[in-house]
Design a protein around this motif. Structure first.
Motif, PDB file in Angstrom:
ATOM      1  N   PHE A   1      41.205  35.080  35.722  1.00 26.16           N
ATOM      2  CA  PHE A   1      42.055  34.239  36.644  1.00 26.16           C
ATOM      3  C   PHE A   1      42.815  33.257  36.001  1.00 26.16           C
ATOM      4  N   GLY A   2      41.984  32.320  35.291  1.00 27.08           N
ATOM      5  CA  GLY A   2      42.391  31.328  34.376  1.00 27.08           C
ATOM      6  C   GLY A   2      43.759  31.539  33.504  1.00 27.08           C
ATOM      7  N   ALA A   3      43.530  32.754  33.067  1.00 24.20           N
ATOM      8  CA  ALA A   3      44.671  33.272  32.161  1.00 24.20           C
ATOM      9  C   ALA A   3      45.766  33.466  32.821  1.00 24.20           C
ATOM     10  N   VAL A   4      46.008  34.017  33.973  1.00 27.47           N
ATOM     11  CA  VAL A   4      47.331  34.377  34.696  1.00 27.47           C
ATOM     12  C   VAL A   4      47.374  33.361  35.928  1.00 27.47           C
ATOM     13  N   LEU A   5      46.842  32.379  35.839  1.00 31.91           N
ATOM     14  CA  LEU A   5      46.941  31.429  37.077  1.00 31.91           C
ATOM     15  C   LEU A   5      48.508  31.084  37.335  1.00 31.91           C
ATOM     16  N   GLY A   6      48.873  31.424  38.540  1.00 30.09           N
ATOM     17  CA  GLY A   6      50.292  31.140  38.994  1.00 30.09           C
ATOM     18  C   GLY A   6      51.083  32.219  38.362  1.00 30.09           C
ATOM     19  N   VAL A   7      50.769  33.202  37.787  1.00 34.05           N
ATOM     20  CA  VAL A   7      51.631  34.291  37.122  1.00 34.05           C
ATOM     21  C   VAL A   7      51.493  35.633  38.063  1.00 34.05           C
ATOM     22  N   ALA A   8      50.098  35.769  38.169  1.00 38.29           N
ATOM     23  CA  ALA A   8      49.714  37.124  39.110  1.00 38.29           C
ATOM     24  C   ALA A   8      49.811  36.783  40.492  1.00 38.29           C
ATOM     25  N   SER A   9      50.215  37.532  41.533  1.00 40.17           N
ATOM     26  CA  SER A   9      50.217  37.540  42.804  1.00 40.17           C
ATOM     27  C   SER A   9      48.819  37.664  43.313  1.00 40.17           C
ATOM     28  N   GLY A  10      48.606  37.146  44.723  1.00 39.41           N
ATOM     29  CA  GLY A  10      47.188  37.445  45.296  1.00 39.41           C
ATOM     30  C   GLY A  10      46.879  38.896  45.129  1.00 39.41           C
ATOM     31  N   THR A  11      47.649  40.070  45.554  1.00 39.11           N
ATOM     32  CA  THR A  11      47.365  41.336  45.499  1.00 39.11           C
ATOM     33  C   THR A  11      46.794  41.886  43.924  1.00 39.11           C
ATOM     34  N   GLN A  12      47.646  41.209  43.104  1.00 40.64           N
ATOM     35  CA  GLN A  12      47.393  41.572  41.719  1.00 40.64           C
ATOM     36  C   GLN A  12      45.927  41.121  41.221  1.00 40.64           C
ATOM     37  N   LEU A  13      45.877  39.736  41.856  1.00 41.61           N
ATOM     38  CA  LEU A  13      44.498  39.167  41.409  1.00 41.61           C
ATOM     39  C   LEU A  13      43.411  40.030  41.971  1.00 41.61           C
ATOM     40  N   LEU A  14      43.313  40.507  43.305  1.00 39.55           N
ATOM     41  CA  LEU A  14      42.369  41.435  43.588  1.00 39.55           C
ATOM     42  C   LEU A  14      42.149  42.601  42.892  1.00 39.55           C
ATOM     43  N   PHE A  15      43.295  43.240  42.664  1.00 43.04           N
ATOM     44  CA  PHE A  15      43.056  44.536  41.850  1.00 43.04           C
ATOM     45  C   PHE A  15      42.614  44.416  40.745  1.00 43.04           C
ATOM     46  N   ILE A  16      43.021  43.282  39.961  1.00 42.35           N
ATOM     47  CA  ILE A  16      42.390  42.964  38.687  1.00 42.35           C
ATOM     48  C   ILE A  16      40.924  42.760  38.727  1.00 42.35           C
ATOM     49  N   SER A  17      40.424  41.998  39.690  1.00 42.74           N
ATOM     50  CA  SER A  17      39.251  41.598  39.687  1.00 42.74           C
ATOM     51  C   SER A  17      38.280  42.757  40.165  1.00 42.74           C
ATOM     52  N   ILE A  18      38.688  43.583  40.847  1.00 41.25           N
ATOM     53  CA  ILE A  18      37.845  44.916  41.247  1.00 41.25           C
ATOM     54  C   ILE A  18      37.555  45.736  39.789  1.00 41.25           C
ATOM     55  N   VAL A  19      38.821  45.963  39.202  1.00 39.81           N
ATOM     56  CA  VAL A  19      38.632  46.634  37.907  1.00 39.81           C
ATOM     57  C   VAL A  19      37.832  46.019  37.123  1.00 39.81           C
ATOM     58  N   GLU A  20      38.055  44.715  36.879  1.00 40.81           N
ATOM     59  CA  GLU A  20      37.499  44.160  35.801  1.00 40.81           C
ATOM     60  C   GLU A  20      35.864  44.083  35.894  1.00 40.81           C
ATOM     61  N   THR A  21      35.686  43.903  36.931  1.00 43.35           N
ATOM     62  CA  THR A  21      34.022  43.896  37.504  1.00 43.35           C
ATOM     63  C   THR A  21      33.240  44.888  36.970  1.00 43.35           C
ATOM     64  N   ALA A  22      34.073  46.096  37.269  1.00 47.69           N
ATOM     65  CA  ALA A  22      33.185  47.622  36.987  1.00 47.69           C
ATOM     66  C   ALA A  22      33.071  47.538  35.357  1.00 47.69           C
ATOM     67  N   VAL A  23      34.261  47.396  34.717  1.00 52.40           N
ATOM     68  CA  VAL A  23      34.519  47.420  33.222  1.00 52.40           C
ATOM     69  C   VAL A  23      33.560  46.501  32.629  1.00 52.40           C
ATOM     70  N   ALA A  24      33.471  45.148  32.974  1.00 51.27           N
ATOM     71  CA  ALA A  24      32.643  44.133  32.690  1.00 51.27           C
ATOM     72  C   ALA A  24      31.136  44.336  32.738  1.00 51.27           C
ATOM     73  N   CYS A  25      30.760  45.054  33.870  1.00 50.33           N
ATOM     74  CA  CYS A  25      29.614  45.376  34.208  1.00 50.33           C
ATOM     75  C   CYS A  25      28.841  46.566  32.929  1.00 50.33           C
TER      76      CYS A  25
END
Length: 415
Positions: free
Chosen positions: A115-139
């Motif tokens: 989130f810190g890398a794309v702070l202010g650059v990504a929209s709210g819906t983009q952030l939520l999509f990114i977080s769901i995908v990233e969590t699965a891959v990071a786990c």
């Protein structure tokens, strides 16, 4: 369009209900084995206050920094509880304990770093999509690092900090848009005096609680104590070094840069993470902190502007606080793993390097697995981050226009 805007987060409500159903079907309370685990409450403070306030430095994005930090973390913690536990199910059942909550909090840090890398650059819906995908891959990556490679990484410098930073840079590389400044326009991608002060609240909370974060998943009391001592010393040394180096390399010679003070002072906590529970000696812990302070300040001063010139935005400089210090910590773990012997560690060798306990893995082989863990993390994080960023650019996720970046007006009812 205005009517549809009311429902843009509705898919997240559907996802929340799906999570509820999955918890009803697969999740039960665990036993009392982990009830006294250390560090959960302190880590919780770091996630919601430390990370949240650290990102309030942008002059017109404080609502979004705090709000989306809270929104993302609350979502990711639930999703991570399932994704992490999937690899350790018993009879198709997930047993939740206080340790599970701690591990989910730690995993949410990965997403908040991105989130810190794309702070202010990504929209709210983009952030939520990114977080769901990233969590699965990071786990998945955490499972590879901890269960397959059996790498020593108690503070998460490889699996959490490095992964989160380079996943974020992968997303940012996919977004890849150079800043276009209209003549006479006010730049919003910077701080005000007050926003820098509120960001310091986050820095100080993170600094205070970082020893708890690094030591939370240690096993023995002696290991826990070493992790706390080494982390504290590394943080202190990084802080002193960051101030000194900041005054040396700042554009205004002899003055401190608040960006360095807010962030590079914390780099010692990341750099020591993978080795904080090892027998490295207090003096080496200080040396690691000095190296982290230099590396981080130089990154902010020279590398971040170079990335921006090629269109890779890193709003919070996560490469300098989490990425490079995380890689630095991973390299240190390779070196100290190669030097580990039963003579040095005694009965604690198995707690720290589990695969070496029965003699089935030599110190040299353990070092190679540490290298594999770092290498796989770098490739998997940046590669999947880049792909996720490309998908997030689809119109479905409402990418921001240049004029909408770094501005709370788009998402918030302002006073």
């Amino acid at each position: 369009m205005e009517k549809m805007a009311r429902y843009k987060y509705t898919p997240l409500m559907v996802f929340q209900i799906i999570l509820m159903v999955l918890f009803l079907v697969f999740v039960k309370y665990g036993g009392s084995d982990d009830v006294d685990i250390k560090g959960y409450e302190d880590t919780h403070v770091m996630i919601f206050i430390g990370f949240g306030f650290l990102m309030t430095f942008l002059k017109k994005y404080c609502y979004s920094a705090l709000g989306f930090n809270w929104f993302l973390a609350a979502l990711v913690i639930q999703w991570a509880l399932l994704c992490q536990s999937f690899y350790h199910m018993k009879d198709n059942t997930i047993y939740l304990t206080k340790k599970s909550l701690l591990e989910a909090d730690v995993m949410s840090a990965t997403v908040l770093i991105t989130f810190g890398a794309v702070l202010g650059v990504a929209s709210g819906t983009q952030l939520l999509f990114i977080s769901i995908v990233e969590t699965a891959v990071a786990c998945l990556n955490l499972y590879l690092v901890g269960d397959v490679f059996k790498a020593a990484d108690v503070g998460g410098s490889i699996a959490i900090h490095t992964f989160g930073a380079y996943f974020g840079l992968g997303v940012s590389s996919a977004f890849r848009a150079k800043k276009v400044e209209a003549p006479g326009a006010t730049r919003l991608d910077g701080p005000s005096y007050n926003s820098d002060v509120t960001a310091m609240i986050g820095s100080i909370f993170l600094w205070i609680y970082w020893p708890s974060f690094n030591s939370a998943l240690t096993v023995s009391p002696a290991e826990y104590q070493r992790a706390v001592i080494n982390t504290y010393l590394s943080l202190a040394a990084a802080t002193v070094t960051a101030f000194i180096v900041s005054s040396m390399v700042n554009h205004q010679k002899g003055k401190f840069d608040m960006v360095h003070v807010q962030n590079s002072t914390l780099a010692g906590g990341v750099a020591i993470g993978s080795v904080c529970n090892l027998f490295i000696s207090p003096g080496i812990a200080i040396a690691i902190g000095i190296g982290a302070g230099v590396l981080s300040v130089f990154g902010y001063r020279f590398l971040t502007p170079a990335l921006e010139k090629i269109g890779v935005q890193d709003t919070c400089g996560v490469n300098n606080l989490h990425g490079m210090p995380g890689v630095y910590s991973g390299i240190l773990s390779i070196i100290f793993a190669a030097l580990a012997t039963s003579a040095n560690y005694g009965t604690e060798l198995g707690n720290i390097f589990g695969a070496m306990e029965d003699g089935s893995r030599s110190a040299g082989t353990q070092a190679l697995y540490q290298l594999a863990a770092l290498g796989v993390t770098l490739v998997l994080s940046y590669g999947t981050g880049f792909i996720t960023g490309l998908l997030a650019k689809l119109p479905l996720f409402e990418p921001l226009k240049e004029s909408e970046r770094y501005d709370d007006e788009l998402n918030w009812e302002l006073p």
